[in-house]
Design a protein around this motif. Structure first.
Motif, PDB file in Angstrom:
ATOM      1  N   LEU A  95      -3.087  -4.793  -2.577  1.00 34.18           N
ATOM      2  CA  LEU A  95      -2.964  -3.666  -1.150  1.00 34.18           C
ATOM      3  C   LEU A  95      -3.558  -2.339  -1.518  1.00 34.18           C
ATOM      4  O   LEU A  95      -3.680  -2.267   0.092  1.00 34.18           O
ATOM      5  CB  LEU A  95      -1.773  -3.472  -1.621  1.00 34.18           C
ATOM      6  N   LEU A  96      -4.339  -1.825  -2.301  1.00 30.90           N
ATOM      7  CA  LEU A  96      -5.395  -0.988  -2.705  1.00 30.90           C
ATOM      8  C   LEU A  96      -6.669  -1.623  -1.404  1.00 30.90           C
ATOM      9  O   LEU A  96      -7.296  -0.642  -1.031  1.00 30.90           O
ATOM     10  CB  LEU A  96      -5.411  -0.352  -4.280  1.00 30.90           C
ATOM     11  N   ALA A  97      -6.707  -2.839  -2.141  1.00 31.65           N
ATOM     12  CA  ALA A  97      -8.019  -3.441  -1.494  1.00 31.65           C
ATOM     13  C   ALA A  97      -8.116  -3.715  -0.457  1.00 31.65           C
ATOM     14  O   ALA A  97      -9.072  -3.126   0.238  1.00 31.65           O
ATOM     15  CB  ALA A  97      -8.009  -4.557  -2.864  1.00 31.65           C
ATOM     16  N   LYS A  98      -6.691  -3.633   0.306  1.00 31.82           N
ATOM     17  CA  LYS A  98      -7.338  -4.791   1.688  1.00 31.82           C
ATOM     18  C   LYS A  98      -7.100  -3.294   2.187  1.00 31.82           C
ATOM     19  O   LYS A  98      -7.152  -3.474   3.503  1.00 31.82           O
ATOM     20  CB  LYS A  98      -5.561  -4.584   1.689  1.00 31.82           C
ATOM     21  N   ASP A  99      -6.145  -2.079   1.790  1.00 28.81           N
ATOM     22  CA  ASP A  99      -6.562  -1.232   3.131  1.00 28.81           C
ATOM     23  C   ASP A  99      -6.122   0.631   1.979  1.00 28.81           C
ATOM     24  O   ASP A  99      -5.780   1.128   1.371  1.00 28.81           O
ATOM     25  CB  ASP A  99      -4.740  -0.330   3.690  1.00 28.81           C
ATOM     26  N   LYS A 100      -8.009   0.351   2.687  1.00 32.02           N
ATOM     27  CA  LYS A 100      -8.173   2.040   1.421  1.00 32.02           C
ATOM     28  C   LYS A 100      -8.118   3.359   1.949  1.00 32.02           C
ATOM     29  O   LYS A 100      -8.304   4.250   1.129  1.00 32.02           O
ATOM     30  CB  LYS A 100      -9.821   1.769   1.341  1.00 32.02           C
ATOM     31  N   ALA A 101      -7.677   3.381   3.321  1.00 30.52           N
ATOM     32  CA  ALA A 101      -7.105   4.365   4.123  1.00 30.52           C
ATOM     33  C   ALA A 101      -5.461   4.191   3.550  1.00 30.52           C
ATOM     34  O   ALA A 101      -5.314   6.327   4.042  1.00 30.52           O
ATOM     35  CB  ALA A 101      -7.361   4.936   5.095  1.00 30.52           C
ATOM     36  N   ALA A 102      -4.640   3.596   3.034  1.00 25.46           N
ATOM     37  CA  ALA A 102      -3.382   3.290   3.145  1.00 25.46           C
ATOM     38  C   ALA A 102      -2.826   4.749   1.893  1.00 25.46           C
ATOM     39  O   ALA A 102      -3.905   4.797   0.704  1.00 25.46           O
ATOM     40  CB  ALA A 102      -3.104   2.676   3.090  1.00 25.46           C
ATOM     41  N   SER A 103      -1.819   5.873   2.490  1.00 22.45           N
ATOM     42  CA  SER A 103      -1.386   6.643   1.690  1.00 22.45           C
ATOM     43  C   SER A 103      -0.496   6.272   0.893  1.00 22.45           C
ATOM     44  O   SER A 103      -0.170   5.062   1.011  1.00 22.45           O
ATOM     45  CB  SER A 103      -0.748   7.539   2.640  1.00 22.45           C
ATOM     46  N   GLU A 104       0.255   6.864   0.057  1.00 15.83           N
ATOM     47  CA  GLU A 104       1.253   6.223  -1.355  1.00 15.83           C
ATOM     48  C   GLU A 104       2.476   5.712  -0.200  1.00 15.83           C
ATOM     49  O   GLU A 104       3.124   4.876  -0.206  1.00 15.83           O
ATOM     50  CB  GLU A 104       1.304   7.002  -2.777  1.00 15.83           C
ATOM     51  N   GLY A 105       3.078   6.779   0.997  1.00 12.72           N
ATOM     52  CA  GLY A 105       4.064   6.204   1.704  1.00 12.72           C
ATOM     53  C   GLY A 105       4.147   5.128   2.359  1.00 12.72           C
ATOM     54  O   GLY A 105       5.238   4.348   2.563  1.00 12.72           O
ATOM     55  N   GLN A 106       2.734   4.772   2.954  1.00 13.66           N
ATOM     56  CA  GLN A 106       2.968   3.940   3.331  1.00 13.66           C
ATOM     57  C   GLN A 106       2.574   2.439   2.511  1.00 13.66           C
ATOM     58  O   GLN A 106       2.720   1.509   2.739  1.00 13.66           O
ATOM     59  CB  GLN A 106       1.597   3.312   4.902  1.00 13.66           C
ATOM     60  N   LEU A 107       1.927   2.211   1.535  1.00 16.26           N
ATOM     61  CA  LEU A 107       1.896   1.659   0.689  1.00 16.26           C
ATOM     62  C   LEU A 107       3.497   1.033   0.029  1.00 16.26           C
ATOM     63  O   LEU A 107       3.195  -0.369  -0.890  1.00 16.26           O
ATOM     64  CB  LEU A 107       0.683   1.775  -0.687  1.00 16.26           C
ATOM     65  N   ALA A 108       4.110   1.602  -0.773  1.00 15.58           N
ATOM     66  CA  ALA A 108       5.054   1.424  -1.124  1.00 15.58           C
ATOM     67  C   ALA A 108       6.420   0.638  -0.606  1.00 15.58           C
ATOM     68  O   ALA A 108       6.705  -0.487  -1.381  1.00 15.58           O
ATOM     69  CB  ALA A 108       6.087   2.854  -1.730  1.00 15.58           C
ATOM     70  N   PRO A 109       5.975   0.582   1.415  1.00 14.66           N
ATOM     71  CA  PRO A 109       7.024  -0.624   1.351  1.00 14.66           C
ATOM     72  C   PRO A 109       6.526  -1.364   1.247  1.00 14.66           C
ATOM     73  O   PRO A 109       6.789  -2.686   1.345  1.00 14.66           O
ATOM     74  CB  PRO A 109       7.663   0.239   2.525  1.00 14.66           C
ATOM     75  N   ARG A 110       5.238  -1.587   0.889  1.00 14.24           N
ATOM     76  CA  ARG A 110       4.540  -2.741   1.498  1.00 14.24           C
ATOM     77  C   ARG A 110       4.747  -3.874   0.148  1.00 14.24           C
ATOM     78  O   ARG A 110       4.889  -5.010  -0.284  1.00 14.24           O
ATOM     79  CB  ARG A 110       3.250  -2.781   1.405  1.00 14.24           C
ATOM     80  N   PHE A 111       4.706  -2.819  -1.068  1.00 11.05           N
ATOM     81  CA  PHE A 111       4.573  -3.162  -2.389  1.00 11.05           C
ATOM     82  C   PHE A 111       5.790  -4.127  -2.297  1.00 11.05           C
ATOM     83  O   PHE A 111       5.768  -4.880  -2.830  1.00 11.05           O
ATOM     84  CB  PHE A 111       4.267  -2.001  -3.436  1.00 11.05           C
ATOM     85  N   ASN A 112       6.852  -2.568  -1.967  1.00 15.30           N
ATOM     86  CA  ASN A 112       7.991  -3.478  -1.760  1.00 15.30           C
ATOM     87  C   ASN A 112       8.715  -5.249  -1.845  1.00 15.30           C
ATOM     88  O   ASN A 112       9.444  -5.852  -1.980  1.00 15.30           O
ATOM     89  CB  ASN A 112       9.650  -2.745  -1.545  1.00 15.30           C
ATOM     90  N   ALA A 113       7.691  -5.451  -0.189  1.00 16.34           N
ATOM     91  CA  ALA A 113       8.214  -6.266   0.364  1.00 16.34           C
ATOM     92  C   ALA A 113       7.630  -7.485  -0.320  1.00 16.34           C
ATOM     93  O   ALA A 113       8.396  -8.230  -0.462  1.00 16.34           O
ATOM     94  CB  ALA A 113       8.214  -6.353   2.141  1.00 16.34           C
ATOM     95  N   LEU A 114       6.495  -7.046  -0.952  1.00 13.63           N
ATOM     96  CA  LEU A 114       5.961  -8.089  -1.420  1.00 13.63           C
ATOM     97  C   LEU A 114       6.400  -8.760  -2.562  1.00 13.63           C
ATOM     98  O   LEU A 114       6.412  -9.839  -3.653  1.00 13.63           O
ATOM     99  CB  LEU A 114       4.354  -7.954  -1.815  1.00 13.63           C
ATOM    100  N   VAL A 115       6.698  -7.620  -4.072  1.00  6.48           N
ATOM    101  CA  VAL A 115       7.344  -8.479  -5.546  1.00  6.48           C
ATOM    102  C   VAL A 115       9.163  -8.289  -5.036  1.00  6.48           C
ATOM    103  O   VAL A 115       9.746  -8.411  -6.743  1.00  6.48           O
ATOM    104  CB  VAL A 115       6.950  -6.963  -6.008  1.00  6.48           C
ATOM    105  N   ARG A 116      10.135  -8.128  -3.962  1.00  9.23           N
ATOM    106  CA  ARG A 116      10.915  -8.378  -4.412  1.00  9.23           C
ATOM    107  C   ARG A 116      11.701  -9.701  -4.445  1.00  9.23           C
ATOM    108  O   ARG A 116      10.884 -10.690  -4.353  1.00  9.23           O
ATOM    109  CB  ARG A 116      12.047  -7.538  -2.773  1.00  9.23           C
ATOM    110  N   LYS A 117      12.862  -9.200  -5.135  1.00 14.83           N
ATOM    111  CA  LYS A 117      13.246 -10.626  -5.799  1.00 14.83           C
ATOM    112  C   LYS A 117      12.932 -12.229  -4.823  1.00 14.83           C
ATOM    113  O   LYS A 117      12.502 -13.269  -5.073  1.00 14.83           O
ATOM    114  CB  LYS A 117      14.339 -10.768  -6.068  1.00 14.83           C
TER     115      LYS A 117
END
Length: 228
Positions: A60-82
């Motif tokens: 996610l960091l590599a995909k969007d170098k301008a994204a804030s932590e607040g933007q990255l967190a829900p994306r991260f959760n969507a990818l790793v959730r059960k």
């Protein structure tokens, strides 16, 4: 150690040839099949969850170098959730290779979201222990495929999306009801029913109330989408 035929086929589907095939055999062994001489996949699941998290954080960091932590967190959760792990597990037919006790087998364990998600995390750990982080990262990114690219559309959890669907049509929020709890205290299973005011409802089973609610919401949303 030789792999059983179904596990050997899984090795081909995940794209990794194991130097230590016993790791993959352990990754697909549910606690209902464990014994003093046969380890289950719970410890691998713990490790695989962390490996998956690092892979997705990097991606996610590599995909969007301008994204804030607040933007990255829900994306991260969507990818790793059960739910995401279980979807990938279904894509590769992981359920076919699971080693389950009779009770789990009879209750449809090969299709259960919690079991599939846990096993997927265990497989990630097995590849990591067998060949290192680079091999695990390559496999994860290959199996998750375009999910990383479309993550913004998937970032809302199913419960939120279902509630927004209902509100947009003037309905009250969905109602979640615990229908049944079964299994031992250390590995409970919850059956949750989600119902809309228009009478549509779905039940789902998972290892926690939250996971069961999310699974039920996801299944109901899928039916609503199909009915458009």
């Amino acid at each position: 150690m030789k792999l059983a035929a179904e596990v050997k086929a899984l090795e081909a589907r995940i794209g990794h040839s194991f130097a230590r095939p016993e790791l993959l055999a352990r990754a697909v062994t549910h606690s209902s099949m464990s014994s003093p001489t046969r380890s289950d996949n719970q410890r691998l699941e713990f490790l695989g969850d962390r490996v998956l998290g690092l892979v997705m954080a990097e991606a996610l960091l590599a995909k969007d170098k301008a994204a804030s932590e607040g933007q990255l967190a829900p994306r991260f959760n969507a990818l790793v959730r059960k739910e995401a792990c279980a979807d990938v597990a279904r894509d590769i037919g992981l359920g076919e290779a699971l080693k389950l006790g009779r009770s789990e087998m009879m209750s449809g364990g090969r299709r259960k979201q919690a079991l599939l998600g846990d096993a997927m995390e265990a497989v990630i750990a097995a590849v990591y222990l067998d060949a290192g982080f680079d091999a695990a990262r390559d496999m994860v990114l290959r199996l998750w495929g375009d999910r990383v690219g479309r993550v913004e559309a998937d970032a809302r959890d199913p419960k939120t999306a279902l509630q927004e669907w209902a509100q947009a049509r003037g309905m009250p929020p969905p109602v979640y009801t615990e229908v049944k709890r079964s299994g031992p205290d250390h590995a409970p299973e919850f059956t949750i029913c989600v119902a809309l005011a228009n009478g549509q409802q779905v039940q789902a089973v998972a290892g926690s109330k939250r996971q069961a609610e999310q699974a039920a919401a996801q299944e109901l949303l899928a039916g609503l989408d199909a009915g458009k």
